[in-house]
Design a protein around this motif. Structure first.
Motif, PDB file in Angstrom:
ATOM      1  N   HIS A   1       1.680   1.156   3.817  1.00 31.12           N
ATOM      2  CA  HIS A   1       0.307   1.111   3.289  1.00 31.12           C
ATOM      3  C   HIS A   1       0.247   1.747   1.897  1.00 31.12           C
ATOM      4  O   HIS A   1      -0.403   1.232   0.995  1.00 31.12           O
ATOM      5  CB  HIS A   1      -0.659   1.830   4.232  1.00 31.12           C
ATOM      6  CG  HIS A   1      -1.192   0.950   5.328  1.00 31.12           C
ATOM      7  ND1 HIS A   1      -1.878  -0.222   5.068  1.00 31.12           N
ATOM      8  CD2 HIS A   1      -1.154   1.075   6.682  1.00 31.12           C
ATOM      9  CE1 HIS A   1      -2.229  -0.776   6.225  1.00 31.12           C
ATOM     10  NE2 HIS A   1      -1.801  -0.022   7.214  1.00 31.12           N
TER      11      HIS A   1
ATOM     12  N   HIS B   1       5.153   2.786   8.874  1.00 26.28           N
ATOM     13  CA  HIS B   1       4.005   1.917   8.606  1.00 26.28           C
ATOM     14  C   HIS B   1       3.093   2.464   7.505  1.00 26.28           C
ATOM     15  O   HIS B   1       2.605   1.711   6.653  1.00 26.28           O
ATOM     16  CB  HIS B   1       3.229   1.716   9.912  1.00 26.28           C
ATOM     17  CG  HIS B   1       2.060   0.798   9.793  1.00 26.28           C
ATOM     18  ND1 HIS B   1       2.199  -0.571   9.692  1.00 26.28           N
ATOM     19  CD2 HIS B   1       0.730   1.043   9.735  1.00 26.28           C
ATOM     20  CE1 HIS B   1       0.996  -1.120   9.592  1.00 26.28           C
ATOM     21  NE2 HIS B   1       0.082  -0.166   9.616  1.00 26.28           N
TER      22      HIS B   1
ATOM     23  N   ASP C   1      -3.032  -4.803   7.357  1.00 23.59           N
ATOM     24  CA  ASP C   1      -1.597  -4.861   7.656  1.00 23.59           C
ATOM     25  C   ASP C   1      -0.955  -6.129   7.104  1.00 23.59           C
ATOM     26  O   ASP C   1      -1.469  -7.232   7.298  1.00 23.59           O
ATOM     27  CB  ASP C   1      -1.381  -4.782   9.177  1.00 23.59           C
ATOM     28  CG  ASP C   1      -1.680  -3.393   9.716  1.00 23.59           C
ATOM     29  OD1 ASP C   1      -1.884  -2.473   8.900  1.00 23.59           O
ATOM     30  OD2 ASP C   1      -1.699  -3.244  10.954  1.00 23.59           O
TER      31      ASP C   1
END
Ligand SMILES: [Zn+2]
Lengths: 230, 340
Positions: free
Chosen positions: B119, B115, B304
């Motif tokens: 980013h 994740h 997100d």
């Protein structure tokens, strides 16, 4: 018509392929291993072993719960996504209903069950009318003792089925006495072949809005709704 | 001419259900996000079980919209990139299993993505990356300085020893009775107030690590003591003082690390990157360092989304990373181990 059936709603993991009225492939495990990791490889293996390609699949059938929240979501997510991406129909069958199918030759009523912790069970009440499986009481969640009291009034022999029956046998027998029958362990596992054949008969549902049947609200939501009423 | 590389990205690690399609690692063809924030507001935070239930409801809708907007078919897709961790395990499982189903149905390669790598790679959707690069990652669950020697090569040189910056923001917001999510409210209040209250800064000399729990406690104590003395503290001043402390530490450490590692680029990443105060302070700080380029993604790429997952997946796929159909959600995934 070739149907792929998927069940990850409880402890056991089941995959089946059915073609017409024949179950051509079936895979079941009943061990403590991760469903999320294992379902897709199991599907790939079974489809390959049956010499099929994904393009041959004409319908997806999934066990929609009740059961483990996470477990049922894994199966439903895979089923929804497969049906959507292959552009084929999706049918859901109650996880209890196709377990009840294991009681096909029992003359009486059938109560499939899964443990729901703290003395509670997920269960429903079913009966065979000839070859047709009928629902008498919708799937629900309650204390095993409360459930036994509820079905006592039917005054009929009742067959309990499922891997979790030993956990509740005593409580059920105490209330139902001789009317309570318990399926042998060989019939404990929900059979994905039954799931496939039951699902073949059901209408396809809208794929995007298809959701599991959790039977229960999420804890936080139940609490929040309670506070709104106060 | 080489064929374009098309990646389908999927992200469900927390409370956004997202799918996106990007071309050649840099160009967004579609970027669809279904936010659950309205549902979680009732509970004052993200409830994992509720998040998972929403993901099941949204996943195929979001996927369909992403593919339609991009105007592509399955035969155009080179790989499916999906967040495998870290995050809420039940939430991760939805994206991972949806990704596996599409990969199996159409025989498309699958790539698991960290994740935070996502980013960081949101920056590649803004401008081409230059190495070595340093990324300051600030979100609800993370506060890290990550060094990239080249594409896909991540080294964590500093991280929080207790709370993430975003967590501290949420807790301080709760103390000030601000609605959820608190971060943007503190940011807004901070601009109305004066940083007149003395609050600590945890410098942790000799390391690039962070710590925000002491600051959080100091905020709570300051309010509590004032209350006991019957004094009134202006919430805006408290927010400004808190924000100043957080930002001063973040910016100072980022400046030090950028110079120490002689980086060409500094990449801001994560949800807290939406903070206006942080953006302004970083821009100020790097103004005099003309040989270091500061990249600050637009807000919609900081929170997100799946375009960032596809962007990171694009690079990993090119470097040969392939995940099997046994890919699983991994809530504790380590970014340095996530390459292969
Ligand atoms: Zn994030």
């Amino acid at each position: 018509m070739t149907v792929l059936a998927i069940d990850t709603s409880n402890f056991s993991l089941g995959i089946a392929l059915a073609k017409g009225d024949q179950v051509i492939g079936e895979y079941i495990t009943n061990i403590k291993k991760n469903h999320s990791l294992r379902v897709m490889p199991a599907i790939e293996r079974l489809v390959g072993d049956c010499d099929l390609k994904t393009a041959d699949l004409k319908k997806i059938v999934v066990a929609r719960g009740p059961g483990s929240y996470t477990g049922v979501r894994i199966g439903v997510t895979i089923a929804k996504t497969l049906a959507w991406t292959l552009n084929i129909p999706l049918a859901g069958v109650s996880s209890l209903e196709f377990l009840a199918a294991n009681g096909r030759y029992f003359t009486g009523i059938v109560s499939p069950l899964f443990d729901a912790r703290r003395g509670q069970i997920f269960t429903g009440l079913y009966r065979f009318n000839g070859n047709r499986l009928e629902t008498i009481l919708e799937d629900t969640n309650m204390l095993a003792t409360e459930w036994a009291g509820k079905i006592k009034q039917y005054n009929q022999p009742v067959l309990f089925i499922g891997n979790d029956t030993p956990l509740h046998k005593e409580a059920l027998q105490n209330i139902l006495g001789d009317a309570a029958f318990f399926a042998p362990p060989a019939l404990y596992n929900p059979r994905p072949g039954e799931l496939a054949l039951l699902g073949m008969e059901k209408e396809g549902e809208d794929i995007h809005s298809f959701v599991p049947n959790y039977v229960r609200l999420a804890e936080a939501e139940a609490k929040w709704l309670g506070q709104q009423r106060d | 001419m080489e064929k374009d590389q098309i990646i389908l990205g999927i992200e469900t690690s927390c409370d956004e259900t997202a799918a996106a399609v990007i071309k050649n690692g840099k160009e967004i063809l579609s970027n669809v996000v279904a936010s659950q924030i309205e549902s979680h507001k009732r509970f004052g935070g993200v409830v994992p079980e509720i998040a998972s239930r929403h993901h099941v409801e949204q996943m195929t809708i979001v996927l369909e919209e992403a593919l339609n907007q991009a105007g592509i078919g399955y035969s155009d897709i080179d790989a499916i990139a999906v967040t495998e961790g870290p995050g809420l395990v039940g939430a991760l499982l939805i994206g991972v299993n949806a990704a596996k189903a599409i990969a199996f149905a159409h025989n498309i390669p699958l790539v698991g993505v960290h994740h935070i790598a996502g980013h960081i790679y949101a920056n590649r959707l803004v401008t081409e990356m230059k190495f070595p690069a340093l990324s300051l990652v600030v979100s609800g669950g993370h506060t890290e300085l990550v060094l990239l020697k080249e594409h896909g090569d991540f080294t964590v040189i500093g991280e929080t020893r207790d709370d993430a910056a975003g967590e501290a923001y949420d807790k301080v917001a709760r103390t000030l009775h601000l609605p959820y999510p608190g971060g943007p409210h503190i940011d807004r209040l901070a601009h109305e107030g004066n940083p007149s209250l003395k609050l600590p800064r945890a410098w942790l000399e000799g390391s690039y690590d962070f710590s925000f729990s002491g600051l959080k406690s100091a905020v709570i104590n300051t309010l509590h003591n004032a209350e006991q003395r019957g004094e009134n503290i202006e919430p805006a001043d408290l927010a400004a003082s808190f924000q100043e402390s957080v930002i001063e530490v973040l910016v100072t450490k980022t400046l030090q690390a950028a110079q120490a590692y002689d980086v060409k680029q500094v990449l801001l990443a994560g949800g807290v990157a939406a903070n206006k105060g942080l953006r302004a302070a970083l821009t100020d700080g790097f103004e005099s360092l003309s040989d270091i380029e500061l990249v600050v993604p637009p807000l919609y790429l900081c929170t997100d989304n799946a375009a960032m997952i596809a962007a990171a997946g694009s690079v990993l796929f090119q470097k040969g990373k392939r995940s099997s159909l046994a890919l699983n959600g991994n809530p504790g995934l380590d970014i340095e181990q996530s390459m292969f």
